[in-house]
Each structure stands twice: as structure tokens, then as C-alpha cells.
Design an enzyme around this catalytic site. Structure first.
Site, PDB file in Angstrom:
ATOM      1  N   ASP A 197       0.828  -1.202   0.000  1.00  0.00           N
ATOM      2  CA  ASP A 197       0.000   0.000   0.000  1.00  0.00           C
ATOM      3  C   ASP A 197       0.865   1.255   0.000  1.00  0.00           C
ATOM      4  O   ASP A 197       1.844   1.341   0.743  1.00  0.00           O
ATOM      5  CB  ASP A 197      -0.862  -0.031   1.273  1.00  0.00           C
ATOM      6  CG  ASP A 197      -1.858   1.103   1.334  1.00  0.00           C
ATOM      7  OD1 ASP A 197      -2.854   1.033   0.594  1.00  0.00           O
ATOM      8  OD2 ASP A 197      -1.649   2.048   2.115  1.00  0.00           O
ATOM      9  N   GLU A 258       1.493  -0.761  -5.086  1.00  0.00           N
ATOM     10  CA  GLU A 258       0.532   0.299  -5.359  1.00  0.00           C
ATOM     11  C   GLU A 258       1.360   1.576  -5.454  1.00  0.00           C
ATOM     12  O   GLU A 258       1.772   2.130  -4.437  1.00  0.00           O
ATOM     13  CB  GLU A 258      -0.515   0.445  -4.249  1.00  0.00           C
ATOM     14  CG  GLU A 258      -1.603   1.426  -4.668  1.00  0.00           C
ATOM     15  CD  GLU A 258      -2.204   2.275  -3.545  1.00  0.00           C
ATOM     16  OE1 GLU A 258      -3.270   2.840  -3.752  1.00  0.00           O
ATOM     17  OE2 GLU A 258      -1.582   2.390  -2.469  1.00  0.00           O
TER      18      GLU A 258
HETATM   19  C1  GLC Z   1      -4.048   3.231  -0.492  1.00  0.00           C
HETATM   20  C2  GLC Z   1      -5.333   2.472  -0.276  1.00  0.00           C
HETATM   21  C3  GLC Z   1      -6.376   3.427   0.231  1.00  0.00           C
HETATM   22  C4  GLC Z   1      -5.896   4.024   1.529  1.00  0.00           C
HETATM   23  C5  GLC Z   1      -4.513   4.647   1.400  1.00  0.00           C
HETATM   24  C6  GLC Z   1      -3.898   4.899   2.736  1.00  0.00           C
HETATM   25  O1  GLC Z   1      -4.154   4.164  -1.497  1.00  0.00           O
HETATM   26  O2  GLC Z   1      -5.709   1.813  -1.451  1.00  0.00           O
HETATM   27  O3  GLC Z   1      -7.616   2.798   0.396  1.00  0.00           O
HETATM   28  O4  GLC Z   1      -6.804   5.010   1.950  1.00  0.00           O
HETATM   29  O5  GLC Z   1      -3.620   3.803   0.705  1.00  0.00           O
HETATM   30  O6  GLC Z   1      -3.510   3.709   3.345  1.00  0.00           O
END
Ligand code: GLC
Length: 542
Positions: A197, A258
Site C-alpha cells: 500500500d 501500489e
Molecule cells: C491506499 C489504499 C487506500 C488508503 C490509502 C492509505 O491508497 O488503497 O484505500 O486510503 O492507501 O492507506
């Protein structure tokens, strides 16, 4: 890969919240759908200030979801059905209820406990201004001030997301070592991979200098170059360390980044041979429904991934996005920022046609694809949730200016003709209300309908898996009108997508699957078809 947002997938214990027994009971559905594996959004203990992305214990399961024994059962049963399981690691921050943060608050300024996070004195005469100008993804300053144990207003701590999500300082050895153990904890239990993440957030420029946001105080990371808290070089050291850990395990263990960064060239740096294995393709997700734009992002993706030998990935949506059926039915079909198109009326029939075509396009492209729960049912975004049920910090922190992401997190409709649609036992209301109009979009209703979106996904996934020579076959564009995407996966499959304003003649080709019924052999507007390839390929070049 199929993304499970566990709170909204299936409720096994009848409390209105999804859980792991619910997931376990529906694994046969996922195996039958034809996916290769699951990515499960955070299942850890969490106060849910940010939908579970605020973790208070990285080595346990939220009691609302079940127990570690339930997680083991999910892993075991998924594996028995040939499904891999990736879980979501949230390493940039913890919950403010995590014992590390509570200890840091209690220990006071200058303590080793505070070194796990970014505690700094404020600017200004009384230290009552934030230490720098950094902004939070959910609006406002990225700094919050604490009250010290002696009751006085004290230091500030950094939170690039919600104030309930303090950022960890990854230059602190204790943080590194503790996360080594977290990785091993889950790999030892048998998880096949980790989705990382907010990966580009994890390193910050030393000295925490002010950022230049170019006058736009929004978290548009795609526009950021040389930003002091995003995509900072040192982040790669962490991933090299983790790759070395993953490589000590038998079998395949994969990291998925991500990483919403400025260019494909920046993205592939996360995918060097000693870092992560793969990454989400956000430029593809965010692209408008437009042939030239899609062709461009497909080409750019292939051009950046192929030379490094990493399979491309494709994704249309997630728990953070406007659902495609709604997005593609609006005048603004791109989604570069969550607010793009917000408030515009959506023509859901149009959006559904396009989302179905988008599915066939995505699943025909070379590489991996990610499906977010409910996408296979063609669920629309729930735009009209009442304010009082909204939980997204984006809504709460923006004073209601941004609706946030709850509309794509409404619990899945499984069966029956009224809420809770088999998500929970009858009489139990799910944590977010489901629209009554979902009666035609339940798994049960769509399973019995050959023309449903679910049937389309099932057929496409079956064909994708069962088509000889498709895996690894390169993409070759065919000659076509500008507003038509027409490509072959060399010798294995041809995909035609009609983004124009008139039907496309398929020339009597053998159609394997079509998102809309053909009319006299012609593919309707906003339709897509998979066609048996001709031989040889009349290529127009890449
Ligand atoms: C990522 C997740 C999102 C979250 C953010 C903070 O973008 O996909 O849902 O709010 O990280 O952890």
C-alpha cells in the site's frame, strides 16, 4: 486476480459486516468465476478510521473479520481450489491506536519511541504552525499536533493520510526489523504475496523540506516530480530488503506495488529484478473511454514493461475508485483524480455497455488483470448514500466537499430480491445500505442470465484460460478506423472494441464472445468482441 474488500464481501456471522467465514463460504464462487487468485484488502485489527488501512496490529485478524484460524482456513481452502492469495500490507503508516504510536505519545519528545514516527517541533514562535507545508491525501495539512503527557501543546507528527494514520519513519532500524518479522509471519502462514500500500510514500527526503505543489494543494501524485515525500529514491532500499526475504521462501511469493507515480519510467524502477514483481497500472485505470487515449496507454505500458521482462497488468477499478459502470456513463470518463466527473449525471445503460466492453478489452491484453469485487456483476457506484452513513476520511476531512469512496464499498448482492440480498441473513442491515435496484444484479439473478455481466466475465475468464497460445502471446495492432481498437494476440485471439459512433463490420469472422449482440454481423457502438484470429495477422505495426 480478484480483489476482496472483506468488510463488504460476505457476512458469515450475521452482524451486517463481511468477514472471513463469509469469504470462506464463497470461495467456490471465485473458483467458478475463473480467477487465479485473490488480493484481500486489509484484514488486520484496525479502528477503521480509513477502512482498515489504519492497522493497529500487523500480525493478527480484526475480530470483526474472525481469527487467525479463519485466515488459515481461507488460505488452505483457497489453495485447495488452486487460488493464490495476496494480502495487503500497509507499511507507510500505522493506526494511531497501534501500541508503537501510543508508546511514542506517552514517552514524550526526544524518546526512542518517537523515532519510529516523524515527530517534529512546530514552526512559529509558539511552535503552533506545522513543521512544513506537506499536505495530506485526505485534505489539509499532513501534520497534527499532540498534547504532551504533561498536558501542554507539544510536537507535531506527520500523517500523509488521515491523522489516525501516523507515518512510520523507515530510517529507524526498529521499524525495518519489525517489518521483516511481519513479512515472515505471513509468508510462514502461506500467503503467496503482498500488495504494498502507498509504496512511494515510504521514504521521505532528509530534513523534510517544503514541497513545491505547483500551486495545486491536491494529492495529485501523478503530477509530482522531485517531491520530498513521494517516490523518494531511498524507498527502493526497503523493497530490495523485502525481496531478499521473499526469495528465501519456497514457491512463488510476489510483491505488487501500489505506486501512483509520474511516469512509466518512474514506475518500472519499483520493478527492477531485486525489487517488486509487479505493479498496478494506474494510467490504464484512469484513462478515459477514448480509443486514442486507450491505445496510447496500452502502447506506453507495453513499451515500459516488456523491455524489463515484467508482465504488464491491467485494472479498471478498486476500493478507491468510482465504479466503471458509473464512470463510463458520465460525460467525464477519465478518473485522474477522485473528483473527476463527480456530480455529473451518469447514463448507467451507456456505462454498462462500455464497462462490459472494457472488461473484454482488459482481459484480452497481455499480462495480469485485477477485478474488484462487484465489477463482475456490473454494479454501479452508489452515488446517493446518505451523508450520515459515510465513513471515508476523504468525506469527513473535506467537510463533505468530496463524497469519498464509500460508494464503491457497498456490500455485495448475492441473492434474493431485496436488501440485504443474501449478504447478511434476512433482517440484518449491512453496514452500508444497498440500493433496492440491485435486485437484478445479484449473483443469483445474473447466474441465471446468459446475457448478464457475470456470465460475460465467466465466459471471458474461461476462454482466456482455455485459449491455446494466449499466455505470453504478444499484442499486434491491426489496421482499423481510429475510433476502433483492433488487435491480435499473435495467432491466439483477436479483440475488437468499437469506441466510435457507428457499427463495425467484423467481416464474417468467427466470433467467440461479444459484449453486445451483433447486428447483422456488425459490432454495435460501445461493444467489444473476441474473434478467432485470421492467419496470418494483417499487422499495422505496434
Ligand atoms: C491506499 C489504499 C487506500 C488508503 C490509502 C492509505 O491508497 O488503497 O484505500 O486510503 O492507501 O492507506
Amino acid at each position: 486476480m480478484y480483489q476482496v474488500y472483506p468488510r463488504s464481501f460476505a457476512d458469515g456471522n450475521g452482524d451486517g459486516e463481511g468477514d472471513l467465514p463469509g469469504l470462506l463460504a464463497h470461495l467456490p464462487y471465485l473458483a467458478d468465476l475463473g480467477v487465479d487468485g485473490l488480493w484481500i484488502s486489509p484484514w488486520f485489527p484496525s479502528p477503521l478510521a480509513d477502512g482498515g488501512y489504519d492497522v493497529s496490529d500487523f500480525c493478527d485478524i480484526h475480530p470483526m473479520f474472525g481469527t487467525l484460524a479463519d485466515a488459515d482456513a481461507v488460505l488452505r481452502e483457497a489453495h485447495a481450489r488452486g487460488l493464490r492469495v495476496i494480502i495487503d500490507l500497509v507499511p507507510n503508516h500505522t493506526s494511531d491506536q497501534h501500541p508503537w504510536f501510543r508508546a511514542a505519545l506517552a514517552a514524550g519528545p526526544g524518546s526512542p519511541e518517537r523515532r519510529r514516527y516523524f515527530f517534529r517541533d512546530g514552526r512559529g514562535p509558539d511552535g503552533d504552525e506545522p513543521p512544513n507545508n506537506w499536505i495530506s491525501a485526505f485534505g489539509g495539512s499532513a501534520w497534527a499536533r499532540v498534547t504532551e503527557p504533561d498536558g501542554r501543546p507539544g510536537q507535531w507528527y506527520l500523517h500523509l493520510f488521515a491523522p489516525e494514520q501516523p507515518d512510520l519513519d523507515w530510517t529507524e532500524p526498529a521499524v525495518l526489523y519489525d517489518f521483516d518479522d511481519v513479512l515472515r509471519f505471513w509468508f510462514d502462514r502461506g500467503v503467496d504475496g503482498l500488495r504494498i500500500d502507498a509504496a512511494p510514500a515510504m521514504a521521505k527526503k532528509l530534513g523534510l523540506p517544503d514541497a513545491d505543489y505547483g500551486g495545486v494543494a491536491e494529492f495529485r501524485t501523478v503530477d509530482w516530480h522531485d517531491n520530498p515525500h513521494w517516490d523518494v529514491e531511498e524507498v527502493h532500499d526497503i523493497f530490495r530488503r523485502w525481496r531478499a526475504i521473499a526469495d528465501t521462501y519456497d514457491g512463488d511469493r510476489a510483491f505488487v506495488a501500489e505506486a501512483v507515480v509520474s511516469t512509466p519510467a518512474r514506475l518500472v524502477r519499483y520493478l527492477r529484478p531485486d525489487e517488486m514483481h509487479t505493479a498496478f497500472n494506474f494510467p490504464y485505470l484512469k484513462s478515459p473511454w477514448d480509443a486514442a487515449a486507450l491505445r496510447e496507454v496500452i502502447d506506453a505500458t507495453l513499451a515500459s514493461f516488456e523491455p524489463i521482462g515484467v508482465p504488464s497488468t491491467w485494472v479498471l477499478t478498486s476500493h478507491d475508485e468510482i465504479r466503471p459502470v458509473t464512470r463510463y456513463g458520465r460525460p467525464t470518463t477519465s478518473s485522474f483524480f477522485i473528483t473527476d466527473g463527480e456530480g455529473e449525471e451518469s447514463d448507467l445503460a451507456l456505462g454498462t455497455r462500455r464497462a462490459r466492453a472494457a472488461a473484454l478489452l482488459m482481459l484480452a491484453l497481455p499480462g495480469g488483470a485485477y477485478i474488484y469485487q462487484g465489477e463482475e456483476l456490473g454494479l454501479p457506484h452508489v452515488d446517493d448514500l446518505p451523508d450520515e452513513v459515510l465513513q471515508d476520511p476523504m468525506f469527513l476531512r473535506s467537510g463533505g466537499a468530496l463524497r469519498g469512496r464509500d460508494g464503491c464499498r457497498v456490500p455485495l448482492p448475492w441473492s434474493g430480491s431485496s436488501p440485504p440480498f443474501g449478504f447478511s441473513p434476512d433482517g440484518v442491515l449491512p453496514w452500508l445500505p444497498q440500493p433496492a435496484s440491485w435486485a437484478d444484479l445479484t449473483v443469483e439473478a445474473e447466474s441465471g442470465d446468459e446475457s448478464s455481466t457475470l456470465s460475460l466475465y465467466r465466459a471471458a475468464l474461461r476462454l482466456r484460460r482455455g485459449t491455446d497460445g494466449l499466455l505470453g502471446a504478444p499484442l499486434v495492432w491491426r489496421e482499423s478506423a481510429e475510433e476502433v481498437l483492433d488487435f491480435e494476440r499473435a495467432g491466439a485471439l483477436r479483440c475488437v472494441v468499437n469506441l466510435g459512433d457507428r457499427p463495425v463490420d467484423l467481416g464474417g469472422s468467427d466470433v467467440l464472445l461479444s459484449s453486445l449482440p451483433l447486428v447483422e454481423g456488425r459490432l454495435p457502438v460501445d461493444g467489444a468482441a473476441w474473434v478467432r484470429p485470421s492467419d496470418p495477422v494483417p499487422a499495422s505495426g505496434g
